[in-house]
Design an enzyme around this catalytic site. Structure first.
Site, PDB file in Angstrom:
ATOM      1  N   ASP A  34       3.888  -6.510   6.404  1.00 58.76           N
ATOM      2  CA  ASP A  34       2.947  -7.302   7.284  1.00 58.76           C
ATOM      3  C   ASP A  34       2.144  -8.221   6.785  1.00 58.76           C
ATOM      4  OD1 ASP A  34       3.829  -5.028   8.925  1.00 58.76           O
ATOM      5  OD2 ASP A  34       2.019  -4.086   9.071  1.00 58.76           O
ATOM      6  N   ALA A  35       1.574  -8.032   5.695  1.00 57.08           N
ATOM      7  CA  ALA A  35       0.870  -9.246   5.117  1.00 57.08           C
ATOM      8  C   ALA A  35       1.693 -10.374   4.828  1.00 57.08           C
ATOM      9  CB  ALA A  35       0.157  -8.721   3.641  1.00 57.08           C
ATOM     10  N   TYR A  37       4.251 -11.151   6.786  1.00 62.28           N
ATOM     11  CA  TYR A  37       4.394 -11.735   8.260  1.00 62.28           C
ATOM     12  C   TYR A  37       3.120 -12.436   8.610  1.00 62.28           C
ATOM     13  CZ  TYR A  37       5.413 -11.698  13.272  1.00 62.28           C
ATOM     14  OH  TYR A  37       5.643 -12.192  14.638  1.00 62.28           O
ATOM     15  N   ILE A  84      -4.206  -7.819  21.189  1.00 59.42           N
ATOM     16  CA  ILE A  84      -5.595  -8.633  21.099  1.00 59.42           C
ATOM     17  C   ILE A  84      -5.456  -9.409  19.662  1.00 59.42           C
ATOM     18  CG2 ILE A  84      -6.750  -6.779  22.090  1.00 59.42           C
ATOM     19  CD1 ILE A  84      -7.374  -5.662  19.590  1.00 59.42           C
ATOM     20  N   LYS A 122      -8.008   0.845  14.341  1.00 63.24           N
ATOM     21  CA  LYS A 122      -6.794  -0.014  14.659  1.00 63.24           C
ATOM     22  C   LYS A 122      -5.734   0.863  13.976  1.00 63.24           C
ATOM     23  CE  LYS A 122      -4.618  -4.294  14.719  1.00 63.24           C
ATOM     24  NZ  LYS A 122      -3.077  -3.897  14.088  1.00 63.24           N
ATOM     25  N   CYS A 434      16.710  13.351 -22.944  1.00 61.57           N
ATOM     26  CA  CYS A 434      15.293  13.229 -22.376  1.00 61.57           C
ATOM     27  C   CYS A 434      14.491  12.014 -23.375  1.00 61.57           C
ATOM     28  CB  CYS A 434      14.304  14.721 -22.654  1.00 61.57           C
ATOM     29  SG  CYS A 434      12.763  14.334 -22.341  1.00 61.57           S
ATOM     30  N   CYS A 452      14.737  17.400 -17.717  1.00 62.45           N
ATOM     31  CA  CYS A 452      15.106  17.523 -19.294  1.00 62.45           C
ATOM     32  C   CYS A 452      15.268  18.869 -19.441  1.00 62.45           C
ATOM     33  CB  CYS A 452      13.582  17.130 -19.941  1.00 62.45           C
ATOM     34  SG  CYS A 452      13.339  17.828 -21.876  1.00 62.45           S
TER      35      CYS A 452
END
Length: 709
Positions: A34-35, A37, A84, A122, A434, A452
């Site tokens: 989102d950031a 965009y 909004i 929101k 491992c 492991c």
């Protein structure tokens, strides 16, 4: 940039935003966070503000983005579902700027009182319009493009929170608007189920990037049965079309906060995390307070919403470019960001689970700088096609560990994309060993996690192994809890289980918050644990898939730890209720020399138990096959000890009383189980009678008591 360059960039941004909006709003499969965009959107907004001639009718800044998918019936909204304005300034200045705009539009001066606002959350979900006629839910529709949405009524009916009929409402038409979302705990459980389905070979299944898209994908399923299996929730926050709520709608609440109270009174879910606040100071305080508790909320939010509370003032303020002047969404720092994957490490968990961990170019996400993120497991890495050097999407929300949720393939130049390395292979990467102790790693059929096999000897699993060994149903070492185990291991006093029995008073007393009395009590607990039973000892070793019941079955069948350690898988399969998975696990455990060595060291440390003949016992005559239930506190022995005696005699111990119960053994403060026994006529024994029964080797009857008439 030159004018042609600016025009070209605007066109490029419109195309990018439209493509990503289609992925996000229509396909519910976001390709960027989102950031990112928002950053592209703000760049286009700035260009259009500086050069209005570049603002086109189809610009993402000019409309609500969405579309109706094939297969859904379009719904024309009687009242448009508009978005909004978003205030991307995440600081207090964002709230102050909104209040200043409102006061300016209302022509208020510095001497006028503060504007009253309704402040709420929101939600990060999917906007929904619920249409009620005469109080009955008749239709549910998505926002779509704001003018036309999708009819998803059958899917929304699966959400238990949404009432089919409103309480005390006979309004001709009442459209309720709100958000469909998924709680964080439900989302994690959903993804875990998805991973299990994928591991089992289920087709067309996937894990979800975030709760918002999981919710949107569920709502927009053509099959309501799929939506019903998704854990959807709903919050109401506003109205659409209203007809018949009082004469000329005169009875509508005068404020937004009163409207939400009215919706709650109708039986609709309304979030309690809201407030009525005065002016800019109130908005700033609300934004800060919610921001402080954001991670503790049970659902995702990406900001708060401010609305002028007085609905008459809302009408005065009106709209601008299809957005209300009287409302704004004030965001918080993004919970998803893009960064570069520098490498993949393998982490060994307390239970031996091997988890690939992404080493990232540090990125600020979810309010903190993240440089490590989980990749869950090898299958998840391959499914998302994550490779070193990729640009990835990192998500951090709430208390959830930061995780890589996707790859941004278009962020890499063509040359880089062509030269990507091979898909991630955990076994090959570790050479089958491992990374902590060098023991072989294994993944059982049908499981997604590599583990492991070092168990007791792997330093990464040391604390968990000790805690399990000392547990109440294992060796029952009084006073050895997790905090003390942390101290003992961190101080280097214990590296293996046998070293528990070499601890001395002086070293223990020197530990922080560990006085001489506590040290002496622990040593007494260790001494008492030296004499145990073979089933408890086997369970305490922590052999994978060997629980209490299986440990008892193995002990009864073989009678000796040595016979068990030497048993072949074929011989193990002869044991009651032991299948191929358990047999292979037991054989693999004792095939490792260091596990056999630990058993011998524990015996040398004084651990003893009575060993049997190695045949399946038939139990004491008359007791074998009987079912007992224990309740209350016995005078001289614990319930676990009584259980061991009964099972050693061939009896069974159940957790609840039924008509199949033969005896209830009751001590002091016996509760509902005793009442149930008396109701069903089940014989009740005290401790002395139980010991006499076991010692005498006789029982009144092998059949359960008859049901009372």
């Amino acid at each position: 940039m030159s004018a042609p360059d600016i025009a070209h960039r605007a066109a490029e941004l419109r195309a990018l935003l439209q493509r990503h909006a289609h992925s996000y709003y229509v396909l519910d499969t976001p390709a960027i966070p989102d950031a990112e965009y928002d950053r592209l959107y703000q760049e286009l907004e700035a260009i259009e503000a500086a050069q209005p001639a570049l603002r086109t009718p189809d610009s993402p800044t000019q409309r609500v983005i969405g579309a109706v998918l094939d297969g859904f019936v379009p719904v024309r909204h009687a009242v448009a579902m508009l978005s909004i304005r978003t205030e991307t300034d995440t600081e207090a200045s964002g709230a102050i700027a909104f209040d200043a705009r409102v006061r300016r539009e209302l022509a208020l001066t510095d001497t006028d009182p503060p504007v009253e606002y309704a402040a709420e959350l929101k939600f990060d979900g999917l906007a929904m319009n619920l249409r009620y006629e005469q109080g009955l839910l008749v239709q549910a529709a998505t926002r779509g493009d704001g003018e036309t949405g999708e009819d998803v009524t059958q899917n929304i009916r699966t959400i238990a929170q949404i009432p089919r009929r409103l309480r005390g409402v006979e309004v001709e038409v009442l459209e309720v608007r709100g958000e469909v979302y998924i709680r964080r705990d439900d989302f994690e459980a959903l993804n875990e189920r998805q991973r299990e389905l994928i591991a089992q070979g289920a087709k067309n299944e996937k894990t979800f990037v975030n709760p918002r898209n999981a919710a949107a994908g569920a709502v927009r399923q053509l099959d309501p049965a799929i939506a019903a299996r998704r854990p959807l929730s709903f919050f109401a926050y506003g109205l659409g079309e209203v007809r018949g709520w009082g004469a000329d709608n005169a009875a509508l609440p005068a404020t937004h906060s009163a409207l939400l109270d009215a919706l709650a009174a109708m039986g609709l879910p309304v979030c309690d995390e809201r407030a009525v606040v005065p002016g800019a100071d109130g908005l700033v305080a609300f934004h800060a307070a919610v921001g402080a508790k954001r991670d503790a909320l049970p659902f995702d939010i990406d900001g708060v919403v401010y609305k002028v509370n007085d609905r008459a003032l809302q009408q005065r303020l009106g709209f601008v470019t299809r957005e209300p002047r009287w409302a704004v969404a004030h965001k918080y720092p993004a919970q998803e960001q893009m960064t570069r994957l520098l490498g993949i490490d393998i982490q060994v968990g307390r239970t031996g689970k091997l988890t690939p961990v992404a080493k990232l170019e540090p990125v600020f996400v979810g309010g903190t700088t993240v440089s490590n993120a989980t990749l869950h497991n090898e299958d998840e890495v391959r499914r998302r096609d994550v490779r070193v050097g990729d640009t990835v999407i990192v998500r951090r929300a709430g208390d959830v560990i930061p995780q890589v949720v996707g790859v941004v393939h278009e962020a890499a130049p063509a040359a880089d994309a062509a030269s990507r390395g091979e898909p991630f292979d955990l076994y090959q990467r570790l050479g089958g060993q491992c990374p902590v102790c060098g023991s072989p790693i294994a993944r059982e059929e049908g499981e997604v996690d590599w583990r492991c096999t070092g168990g007791l000897t792997c330093p990464a699993q040391r604390k968990e192994a000790i805690l399990h060994f000392a547990g109440r149903r294992a060796m029952d070492v009084e006073g050895l809890g997790d905090k003390l185990v942390d101290q003992l291991v961190d101080a280097g006093l214990i590296r293996t289980l046998p070293e528990l029995y070499t601890l001395g008073l002086a070293k223990l007393s020197a530990l922080e918050r560990m006085g001489e009395k506590s040290a002496a009590n622990l040593l007494a607990g260790l001494a008492a644990s030296r004499h145990t039973t073979l089933p408890r000892f086997l369970f305490a070793l922590g052999i994978r898939h060997v629980g209490e019941t299986t440990a008892k079955d193995l002990a009864r069948h073989f009678g000796s730890i040595d016979r068990l350690m030497d048993a072949t898988e074929a011989q193990l399969l002869e044991v009651k209720d032991v299948g191929p998975v358990v047999a292979h696990s037991v054989r693999s455990f004792f095939d490792q020399p260091h596990h056999r060595e630990i058993v011998e060291q524990l015996r040398a440390a004084g651990i003893t138990w009575e060993e049997g003949s190695g045949t399946q016992p038939v139990g004491i005559a008359g007791v074998a096959g009987l079912t007992f239930v224990l309740t209350g506190t016995l005078p001289t022995m614990s319930r676990d000890a009584a259980r061991d005696l009964i099972e050693a005699a061939g009896g069974k111990v159940a957790g609840s009383v039924s008509k199949k119960t033969h005896f209830v053994v009751a001590g002091t403060e016996a509760g509902s189980k005793l009442d149930k026994a008396q109701e069903l006529g089940v014989p009740v024994l005290d401790e002395a009678a139980l010991l006499a029964l076991l010692g005498a080797g006789a029982a009144p009857a092998n059949d359960p008591p008859a049901e009372p008439t």
